[in-house]
Design a protein around this motif. Sequence first.
Motif, short mmCIF file in Angstrom:
data_model
loop_
_atom_site.label_atom_id
_atom_site.label_comp_id
_atom_site.label_asym_id
_atom_site.label_seq_id
_atom_site.Cartn_x
_atom_site.Cartn_y
_atom_site.Cartn_z
N ASP A 595 -7.69 -12.87 33.90
CA ASP A 595 -6.90 -11.79 34.49
C ASP A 595 -5.49 -11.83 33.93
OD1 ASP A 595 -9.07 -11.15 36.21
OD2 ASP A 595 -8.44 -12.77 37.56
N VAL A 596 -4.89 -10.66 33.79
CA VAL A 596 -3.51 -10.55 33.33
C VAL A 596 -2.74 -9.69 34.34
CG1 VAL A 596 -1.96 -9.81 31.48
CG2 VAL A 596 -4.23 -10.71 30.92
N PHE A 597 -1.58 -10.18 34.75
CA PHE A 597 -0.74 -9.46 35.71
C PHE A 597 0.68 -9.35 35.13
CE2 PHE A 597 -3.78 -12.23 37.81
CZ PHE A 597 -4.51 -11.35 38.59
N ALA A 598 1.38 -8.31 35.57
CA ALA A 598 2.76 -8.11 35.13
C ALA A 598 3.62 -7.71 36.32
CB ALA A 598 2.85 -7.04 34.05
N VAL A 599 4.83 -8.28 36.39
CA VAL A 599 5.81 -7.86 37.39
C VAL A 599 6.64 -6.75 36.77
CG1 VAL A 599 7.77 -8.55 38.82
CG2 VAL A 599 5.87 -10.14 38.48
N LEU A 600 6.55 -5.55 37.37
CA LEU A 600 7.20 -4.37 36.83
C LEU A 600 8.11 -3.75 37.89
CD1 LEU A 600 4.04 -2.69 35.21
CD2 LEU A 600 5.70 -4.19 34.08
N GLY A 601 9.16 -3.07 37.44
CA GLY A 601 10.06 -2.38 38.34
C GLY A 601 10.53 -1.07 37.74
N GLY A 602 11.18 -0.25 38.55
CA GLY A 602 11.64 1.05 38.09
C GLY A 602 10.69 2.16 38.49
N GLU A 603 10.77 3.29 37.82
CA GLU A 603 9.93 4.44 38.13
C GLU A 603 9.35 4.99 36.83
OE1 GLU A 603 9.25 5.68 41.11
OE2 GLU A 603 10.65 4.46 42.30
N GLY A 604 8.02 5.14 36.80
CA GLY A 604 7.38 5.70 35.63
C GLY A 604 5.94 5.26 35.51
N THR A 605 5.24 5.77 34.52
CA THR A 605 3.84 5.45 34.30
C THR A 605 3.70 4.61 33.04
OG1 THR A 605 3.11 7.49 35.37
CG2 THR A 605 1.53 6.37 33.94
N VAL A 606 3.18 3.41 33.19
CA VAL A 606 2.98 2.48 32.08
C VAL A 606 1.52 2.56 31.64
CG1 VAL A 606 2.96 0.06 31.38
CG2 VAL A 606 4.79 0.93 32.86
N THR A 607 1.29 2.71 30.35
CA THR A 607 -0.06 2.69 29.80
C THR A 607 -0.37 1.29 29.30
OG1 THR A 607 0.08 5.01 29.12
CG2 THR A 607 -1.62 3.66 28.08
N ALA A 608 -1.43 0.68 29.85
CA ALA A 608 -1.83 -0.68 29.49
C ALA A 608 -3.13 -0.63 28.70
CB ALA A 608 -1.99 -1.54 30.73
N ARG A 609 -3.09 -1.16 27.48
CA ARG A 609 -4.27 -1.17 26.61
C ARG A 609 -4.60 -2.61 26.24
NH1 ARG A 609 -2.19 1.56 23.16
NH2 ARG A 609 -2.84 3.63 23.90
N VAL A 610 -5.84 -3.03 26.50
CA VAL A 610 -6.29 -4.38 26.19
C VAL A 610 -7.28 -4.30 25.04
CG1 VAL A 610 -7.39 -6.47 27.06
CG2 VAL A 610 -5.97 -5.08 28.59
N THR A 611 -7.01 -5.04 23.98
CA THR A 611 -7.81 -4.97 22.75
C THR A 611 -8.38 -6.34 22.42
OG1 THR A 611 -6.32 -3.25 21.94
CG2 THR A 611 -7.78 -4.27 20.34
N ALA A 612 -9.64 -6.38 22.00
CA ALA A 612 -10.29 -7.62 21.57
C ALA A 612 -9.79 -8.00 20.19
CB ALA A 612 -11.80 -7.44 21.57
N PRO A 613 -10.02 -9.27 19.76
CA PRO A 613 -9.57 -9.70 18.43
C PRO A 613 -10.12 -8.85 17.29
CG PRO A 613 -10.13 -11.60 19.77
CD PRO A 613 -10.56 -10.40 20.55
#
Length: 661
Positions: A595-613
């Motif tokens: 699992d991967v988690f991130a602490v984020l703040g502010g206002e907006g939409t973040v696009t998270a893309r996870v890619t294999a090797p």
Amino acid sequence: METLIIIGLLGGLITGISPCILPMLPVIFFAGGVEGARQRTEAAGGRIAADDGAPDGGPDAAAGEGGGVSPALFAGAPSAVRVGRSGQVTSGPPTGRGGTLTLPLSPDEPASGRDGRRPSRSASGAGRSWRPYLVIAGLVLSFTVFTLLGSVLLTALGLPQDLLRWLGIALLAAIGVGMIVPRIEEVLERPFQRIAAFGSRKGAARQDRGAFLLGLGLGVLYVPCAGPVLAAITVAGATGNIGPGTVALTVSFAVGAAIPLLVFALAGRRVAERVRGFQRHQRGIRVTGGVVMIVLAVALAFDVPAQIQRALPDYTGALQEQVDANESVQEALELGGIVTDANRELSNCTSGSTELADCGTAPPLTGITQWLNTPENEPVALEDLRGQVVLIDFWTYSCINCQRAIPHVNAWYDKYQDAGLEVIGVHTPEFAFERETRNVIAGAEDLGVEYPIAQDNSYSTWTTYRNRYWPAEYLIDADGTVRYLKFGEGDYAVTEQHIRDLLVAADPGVELPPPSDVVDTTPDAETTPETYLALNKVFNYAGPTAYGSGEETFEPAAEQQPDTFSLAGTWDVDFQGATAVSDDARLVLAYQATDVFAVLGGEGTVTARVTAPDGTVRSEEEIAVGGNPTLYDVLRGDGPTDGTVELEVPAGVSVYTFTFG
């Protein structure tokens, strides 16, 4: 003791050349250095400008401030009468032969004869200014006293903890006004005449007496960069655990930090003595110094120096890290906390031990700024909980390790509260936003925390317990003795069994429910270490652009190495994290975890893309960031994987840290 003194001096010297000292330098230069040079010259009995044939027609034209002869008395005199730089008046041929008479510099000094056997004092000896030394002495004294005793005194008197800071700002502004309006300065300086007179001659003493007062004000306002030495001093003062070692550490730290300031002040005095512009425009220089002090006072009131400091590169950071990592320093300071009689025996406990131990009486909960989840938010004292088993849990709401541990703590509180267990969650912030009570309340609600919460914003209880982990549990028996501790996640079954054993020991007839069945989600596979974006915590950045404070346009790494990250686009980096400035800002992280988690703040939409090797996209989702900064899911997997996480971060959104499970 000798070790603490060396550590204090070294820590102070590093602080004295760090960016956090820069806001103090203009005041030290003008009020400590230039003012010292000015008074030294005037106390000699005449104004330097008189040497160039420009008599002073001010209010002191009849006599120098030290009581000597003023060049104005000889305005229009024959050329045979000359006034020297030190206020000496000579007559006779220009060569100095025959008829030469040296008048006394002050009424107490006899004139010398033509043979020169009784020479008058020179300018450097007559009114030598101690101003730089007095400013620094006042700073060292007030920093030492108020750091160690200020919090205790304010608490005892029921006064706000920031009262001393505001008094210091007001004093700094008043001294600045006094430099512009001499009558106000006379009133402020009057109580310090005797201090300035010590070791100074008449003229210098009169002018130096305000220097010590200035140093006292600067010492209250002096906020050095954080570090283990300062943490030890601050916590010792806040908790009242002040002994000879603490005093020695504080004084040596203050002296070490003051040495570079003193060098700067003396250099300023030397420059002022050598540069003719300072000599000719003393009144203007003095007014300028007053304005600088007023500006600094206003800037401190609005916390501007802290913003400037964040914008500057921390050029002493690497040196500070070497000191912090030194085993001798860690042993002496216990990572920010001096070992005291109150916590010395905590070292008897081993984290996660299957056997209960005797680790001494539990230290008190100190420096708590706010209590939550108690009747009317009233404080809780450990002494009032004798007869109960107490679990102290150090946590912070955005920490993923704490979030995985808290379901277990919640379950223990629910199951054993009626059997005599009390849980106290000591919330010690890792980030600035975690200091806000409203954020802690929201975080506690999200995690279902209902037991009492103590906000430890000053790290007082944290350091009193010699703690260094999130989460950390300290288990206290019914007699108030620490019997077990656990640092970090895991060993929940062991911890719960010790809770049950201590409840039975406190009340042999107690009926206990079955053990809890919360699933242990502690990662057992190797994962990427927790990754910080804060300027003073980053360790695995691997981009081609230098990672420094302030706004910068970054280039991503051509090939991201495992367990590292890089940035692309424009970001603003500070000591909390990194904030996207441009809409094309991206972050690339090579990870290995489930699992991967991130602490984020502010206002907006973040696009998270996870890619294999191999380039295959494992997942892509949009994360709506808003409200209080908190932890967001980036990847929830079914098992350990490795690959690359890429975040497209809109302007205004901050990234603080990544954690992995």
